[in-house]
Design an enzyme around this catalytic site. Structure first.
Site, mmCIF file in Angstrom:
data_model
loop_
_atom_site.group_PDB
_atom_site.id
_atom_site.type_symbol
_atom_site.label_atom_id
_atom_site.label_comp_id
_atom_site.label_asym_id
_atom_site.label_seq_id
_atom_site.Cartn_x
_atom_site.Cartn_y
_atom_site.Cartn_z
ATOM 1 C CG ASN A 189 -1.605 1.056 1.200
ATOM 2 O OD1 ASN A 189 -1.893 2.032 0.832
ATOM 3 N ND2 ASN A 189 -2.031 1.390 2.817
ATOM 4 C CD GLU B 4 -3.241 -2.307 8.059
ATOM 5 O OE1 GLU B 4 -2.434 -2.200 7.261
ATOM 6 O OE2 GLU B 4 -3.750 -1.195 7.293
ATOM 7 C CG HIS C 192 -5.230 1.849 5.505
ATOM 8 N ND1 HIS C 192 -4.785 2.958 6.528
ATOM 9 C CD2 HIS C 192 -4.623 1.291 5.454
ATOM 10 C CE1 HIS C 192 -4.163 2.664 7.161
ATOM 11 N NE2 HIS C 192 -3.742 1.712 6.225
ATOM 12 C CD GLU D 118 -2.513 5.216 6.491
ATOM 13 O OE1 GLU D 118 -2.865 5.616 5.196
ATOM 14 O OE2 GLU D 118 -1.613 4.953 7.462
ATOM 15 C CE LYS E 296 0.202 3.435 4.791
ATOM 16 N NZ LYS E 296 0.080 3.549 6.419
ATOM 17 N N GLY F 265 2.913 2.251 10.847
ATOM 18 C CA GLY F 265 3.590 3.754 10.401
ATOM 19 C C GLY F 265 4.567 4.276 11.401
ATOM 20 C CB SER G 160 5.605 -1.569 12.054
ATOM 21 O OG SER G 160 5.749 -0.417 12.275
HETATM 22 P P1 PGA Z 1 3.232 -0.159 6.943
HETATM 23 O O1 PGA Z 1 1.622 0.757 7.063
HETATM 24 O O2 PGA Z 1 3.913 -0.425 6.790
HETATM 25 O O3 PGA Z 1 3.728 2.109 7.051
HETATM 26 O O4 PGA Z 1 3.071 0.374 8.862
HETATM 27 C C1 PGA Z 1 0.558 -0.167 7.039
HETATM 28 C C2 PGA Z 1 -0.533 -0.478 6.588
HETATM 29 O O5 PGA Z 1 -0.706 0.946 6.662
HETATM 30 O O6 PGA Z 1 -0.902 -0.368 5.407
#
Ligand code: PGA
Length: 259
Positions: free
Chosen positions: A6, A162, A90, A92, A8, A168, A208
């Site tokens: 992903n 997640e 997601h 976000e 983003k 992140g 992560s």
């Molecule tokens: P990340 O993001 O691997 O940077 O933690 C995962 C995600 O949001 O799908």
């Protein structure tokens, strides 16, 4: 195993094309690993024209159909651009862009109606975990977006767990924390549908996940791959995670065969 990237809101268009070229030039991915990349939406139509070495995914979709919806794009439009998988729910988008449970449920419906596969994201906040309501939170998200779906479409549903506190942040769920939540999700699917359906639904871990921890996370019995953010931006780290999935997939087949 399924490894999904992903991106983003990262990468210029030329960087996106370069990434695809570099991945294309690599040795073939391990056979047991399905790979998907979800670039920013404006790049999808052009990238869908290329012979990509991975499945093309979208990070979002409209909850509405065609018509007077300025700025929205429908699941059918994505399908027409070569998209096969769509990430929905997601954190976000839930937290910053108005994707409340009812909107997420509608988006899941739209994706499935268009014949695409949905990568449905769920996960708890740090506060939820500290208050010990993390299972309730995640299973309620499942109930709201998935429970109404007929069993016939469930082969086009992927679940991504997640934990928001791990996205992140560099913090990762331990293998035990990931496994216990994945097992709870699998158990919920078994109750809501049946054992065979539940066993067939990939449950990805996201938060992560990196080359250094992918083997351990993927080795968990109910972890079927990963949804990768930061580590999916560079071909080498993404490939290292794909290879980890390949190693673990072979080991899991061995375990199943010996059982
Ligand atoms: P990340 O993001 O691997 O940077 O933690 C995962 C995600 O949001 O799908």
């Amino acid at each position: 195993m399924f490894v999904a990237g992903n991106w983003k809101s990262n990468k210029s268009f030329s960087e996106a094309k370069e990434f695809a070229n570099v991945m294309q030039g690599m040795s073939p991915f391990p056979e047991q690993v399905e790979v998907m990349v979800a670039p920013p939406a404006p790049y999808l139509a052009a990238m869908g024209q290329e012979g990509l070495p991975f499945r093309l995914g979208a990070q979002n979709v409209s909850a509405t159909g065609p018509g007077a919806q300025t700025g929205e794009f429908t699941a059918e439009m994505l399908a027409g651009c070569g998209v096969v998988d769509v990430i929905v729910g997601h954190s976000e988008r839930r937290d910053g862009h108005g994707d409340v449970d009812a909107v997420v449920a509608e988006k899941v419906n739209r994706v499935l109606e268009a014949g695409l596969r949905v990568v449905f994201c769920c996960g708890e906040s740090l506060q939820d975990r500290q208050s010990d309501v993390h299972f309730d939170k995640v299973l309620r998200q499942m109930e709201s977006a998935i429970l109404h779906l007929p069993v016939e479409v469930m082969d086009r549903v992927v679940v991504a767990y997640e934990p928001i506190w791990a996205i992140g942040t560099g913090l990762t769920a331990t293998a035990d924390q990931a496994q216990e939540m994945h097992a709870a999700i699998r158990g919920w699917l078994r109750e809501a549908y049946d054992a065979e359906t539940a066993a067939g639904i990939p449950i990805l871990y996201g938060g992560s996940c990196k080359p250094g921890n992918a083997d351990e996370l993927f080795a968990c019995a109910d972890v079927d791959g990963g949804l990768i953010g930061g580590a999916a931006l560079e071909p080498d780290s993404f490939r290292a995670i794909i290879d980890a999935a390949g190693r673990v997939a072979s080991a899991k087949v061995g375990v199943d065969a010996g059982a």
